[in-house]
Design a protein around this motif. Structure first.
Motif, PDB file in Angstrom:
ATOM      1  N   UNK A 218     -70.557 -40.812 115.320  1.00 28.11           N
ATOM      2  CA  UNK A 218     -71.225 -42.105 115.094  1.00 28.11           C
ATOM      3  C   UNK A 218     -70.191 -43.197 114.861  1.00 28.11           C
ATOM      4  N   UNK A 219     -69.214 -42.922 113.991  1.00 28.63           N
ATOM      5  CA  UNK A 219     -68.188 -43.933 113.687  1.00 28.63           C
ATOM      6  C   UNK A 219     -67.344 -44.211 114.929  1.00 28.63           C
ATOM      7  N   UNK A 220     -66.986 -43.155 115.650  1.00 28.79           N
ATOM      8  CA  UNK A 220     -66.185 -43.331 116.871  1.00 28.79           C
ATOM      9  C   UNK A 220     -66.873 -44.314 117.818  1.00 28.79           C
ATOM     10  N   UNK A 225     -68.016 -50.108 120.181  1.00 28.47           N
ATOM     11  CA  UNK A 225     -69.263 -50.677 120.723  1.00 28.47           C
ATOM     12  C   UNK A 225     -69.101 -52.032 121.408  1.00 28.47           C
ATOM     13  N   UNK A 226     -68.219 -52.890 120.919  1.00 31.03           N
ATOM     14  CA  UNK A 226     -67.965 -54.153 121.618  1.00 31.03           C
ATOM     15  C   UNK A 226     -66.597 -54.701 121.215  1.00 31.03           C
ATOM     16  N   UNK A 227     -66.054 -55.564 122.047  1.00 27.27           N
ATOM     17  CA  UNK A 227     -64.728 -56.110 121.724  1.00 27.27           C
ATOM     18  C   UNK A 227     -64.499 -57.435 122.441  1.00 27.27           C
ATOM     19  N   UNK A 228     -65.463 -58.300 122.386  1.00 28.52           N
ATOM     20  CA  UNK A 228     -65.522 -59.618 123.044  1.00 28.52           C
ATOM     21  C   UNK A 228     -65.114 -59.519 124.509  1.00 28.52           C
ATOM     22  N   UNK A 365     -57.292 -37.657 118.999  1.00 25.61           N
ATOM     23  CA  UNK A 365     -57.188 -36.495 118.091  1.00 25.61           C
ATOM     24  C   UNK A 365     -58.560 -36.190 117.478  1.00 25.61           C
ATOM     25  N   UNK A 366     -59.332 -37.268 117.228  1.00 23.37           N
ATOM     26  CA  UNK A 366     -60.709 -37.058 116.736  1.00 23.37           C
ATOM     27  C   UNK A 366     -61.527 -36.325 117.801  1.00 23.37           C
ATOM     28  N   UNK A 378     -62.217 -40.954 128.048  1.00 23.47           N
ATOM     29  CA  UNK A 378     -62.594 -42.330 128.418  1.00 23.47           C
ATOM     30  C   UNK A 378     -64.090 -42.431 128.671  1.00 23.47           C
ATOM     31  N   UNK A 379     -64.715 -41.325 129.053  1.00 24.90           N
ATOM     32  CA  UNK A 379     -66.182 -41.303 129.149  1.00 24.90           C
ATOM     33  C   UNK A 379     -66.779 -41.567 127.759  1.00 24.90           C
ATOM     34  N   UNK A 380     -66.159 -40.999 126.739  1.00 30.18           N
ATOM     35  CA  UNK A 380     -66.639 -41.220 125.359  1.00 30.18           C
ATOM     36  C   UNK A 380     -66.484 -42.697 124.988  1.00 30.18           C
ATOM     37  N   UNK A 381     -65.406 -43.307 125.430  1.00 33.95           N
ATOM     38  CA  UNK A 381     -65.206 -44.741 125.197  1.00 33.95           C
ATOM     39  C   UNK A 381     -66.317 -45.527 125.910  1.00 33.95           C
TER      40      UNK A 381
END
Ligand code: SDX
Length: 425
Positions: A218-220, A225-228, A365-366, A378-381
């Protein structure tokens, strides 16, 4: 009272308005520049160019601040869930309890993938990179879910389908690439648990939900979730400006995120740390990163905006330590990462270039501790960034000032030349 900047060009003086954002950021409005002066601006990589006004995410690269709809990411990481944060980004506010429940039910109702899509997965080469598969399959969703006439319903349904199905598509890609049985989403599992179960459940070894892992995931995803106006979000906005469907605009964002200088860095960090651990050559790697004649960059270090620290990295590092401790996992790459961070942060080159670890430095590492294969990092990203892409796309199509993105250029090619017939060449 509007501020202006004066531009003196030739024998004329022009005034260009200055606009100011909520947090005091200022920009010169150049929307009339070419009409007034005949000039355009040139800004490789858009490092000095604002593409839009936005009220979604605020970042302060000097102070290491990141807020979604005004809420500090530290508080969302501590108290929220990825689905609640997704609702916040997309709907501009936190949901009421009943709205959150309804949102979760809608996500569950839309979590299946059309059965005919399985043959697509089964026919990709087993060695295909999951980001290439994800970008293609998200674009294919339009073919399986045609547009409906009611625009508001179309958008809400497409948004829900994307948020829910991206998990199923990612897990399906993983299972099929390993020749394993595909695991379907379950109505009794929350968003993150459902994804983990689809990834790791098997007929011979049922997956056991671990609260510690669910919290870390959840935290990951909240942190991603967004970065302008990052590279992939800009791709979504630019492609979306042509008024193409949202699936295709998101597919373009996935393609941009795949790059090793952007979202692909989390995979590149683990590959770099593994290579250092194997060859015990940290000093050489750092020297290579500092060598101007060597294109090698220290993966997971540096950022276009953060020139002090990436607030997400600080949280990710804590999640990393907490997760490995609770799972009683010791990952040698964590030791390598910490040593590399300590050495780099003491090195004049990194200090002078304002290079600090970014979100990607510990995130891999997480993911390793959770059991995610490296080629899916990168799919997780992408799953994490999806609500941000959607929120930014919605903001752009709702913006009355938003136009088809079509930058200009400075031409440096040959002046007019005549065609030479082939017999004369
Ligand atoms: C993400 O935009 C976002 O918000 C992105 C992101 C998001 O959430 O969407 O935060 C996610 O993409 C994080 C960044 C992940 N990428 C990496 O970790 C790859 C390694 N980092 C670099 O490639 C680089 O730092 C960038 C691309 C991230 C940013 O580079 P810039 O802002 O374009 O800076 P630059 O390339 O112009 O470099 C400035 C100087 C150069 O040296 P000089 O020529 O001035 O002497 O800093 C040096 C660079 O050589 N430099 C590095 C370096 N990053 C920059 N040198 C060594 N190692 C590095 N990592």
């Amino acid at each position: 009272m509007t501020e202006f900047v004066k531009l003196i060009y030739g024998d004329r003086q022009y005034q260009l308005p200055v606009i100011e954002g909520t947090e005091g950021e200022k920009a010169i409005d150049i929307s009339a520049l070419r009409r007034q002066t005949g000039l355009i601006t040139l800004d490789p990589g858009y490092a000095n160019t604002g593409a839009c006004s936005s009220d979604i995410t605020f970042m302060d690269g000097e102070k290491g601040i990141l807020r979604y709809r005004g809420i500090p990411v530290e508080q969302l990481a501590e108290y929220s869930t990825f689905i609640e944060t997704s609702y916040l980004l997309i709907n501009r506010r936190l949901p009421s309890p009943s709205e959150l429940t309804r949102f979760s039910v809608l996500l569950n109702d839309n979590s299946l993938v059309h059965e005919d899509m399985r043959s697509f997965y089964e026919n990709f080469p087993r060695s295909s990179h999951p980001m290439g598969i994800l970008s293609a399959m998200v674009n294919a969703l339009r073919s399986f879910y045609p547009e409906i006439q009611n625009l508001e319903e179309e958008i809400n349904l497409t948004v829900t389908r994307l948020l829910s199905k991206i998990r199923t598509m990612a897990a399906m890609s993983y299972k099929i690439s390993r020749g394993h049985k595909v695991v379907y989403p379950r109505p009794d599992l929350a968003y993150c648990d459902n994804f983990l179960n689809m990834m790791f459940d098997s007929p011979v070894k049922p997956y056991r939900i671990d609260r510690v892992v669910t919290t870390a995931l959840n935290v990951f995803w909240i942190l991603h979730a967004d970065h302008e106006q990052n590279c992939s979000t800009t791709a979504v906005r630019v492609v979306g400006s042509a008024r193409v469907n949202l699936y295709s605009a998101i597919s373009a964002g996935i393609a941009a995120l795949w790059g090793p200088l952007h979202g692909g860095a989390n995979q590149a960090v683990i590959e770099m740390l593994s290579q250092i651990a194997e060859n015990n050559n940290m000093a050489q790697v750092i020297e290579r990163a500092k060598d101007k004649n060597d294109p090698f960059r220290l993966m997971g270090f540096g950022h276009r905006i953060y020139k002090t620290f990436d607030p997400r990295m600080k949280i990710m590092k804590k999640v990393c330590h907490r997760l490995l401790e609770k799972l009683k996992v010791s990952d040698p790459l964590l030791d390598v990462a910490q040593e590399l961070e300590e050495i780099a942060l003491r090195d004049d080159y990194f200090i002078e270039h304002h290079l600090y670890p970014n979100v990607d430095f510990y995130s891999g590492i997480v993911l390793r501790a959770i059991g995610i294969p490296t080629n899916m990092f990168t799919v997780m990203f992408a799953i994490g960034r999806l609500p941000g892409w959607i929120a930014q796309w919605k903001e752009s199509i709702d913006d009355p000032n938003w136009k088809l993105c079509r930058p200009r250029q400075i031409y440096t090619g040959p002046q007019e030349t005549a065609y030479v017939p082939i017999e004369q060449r």
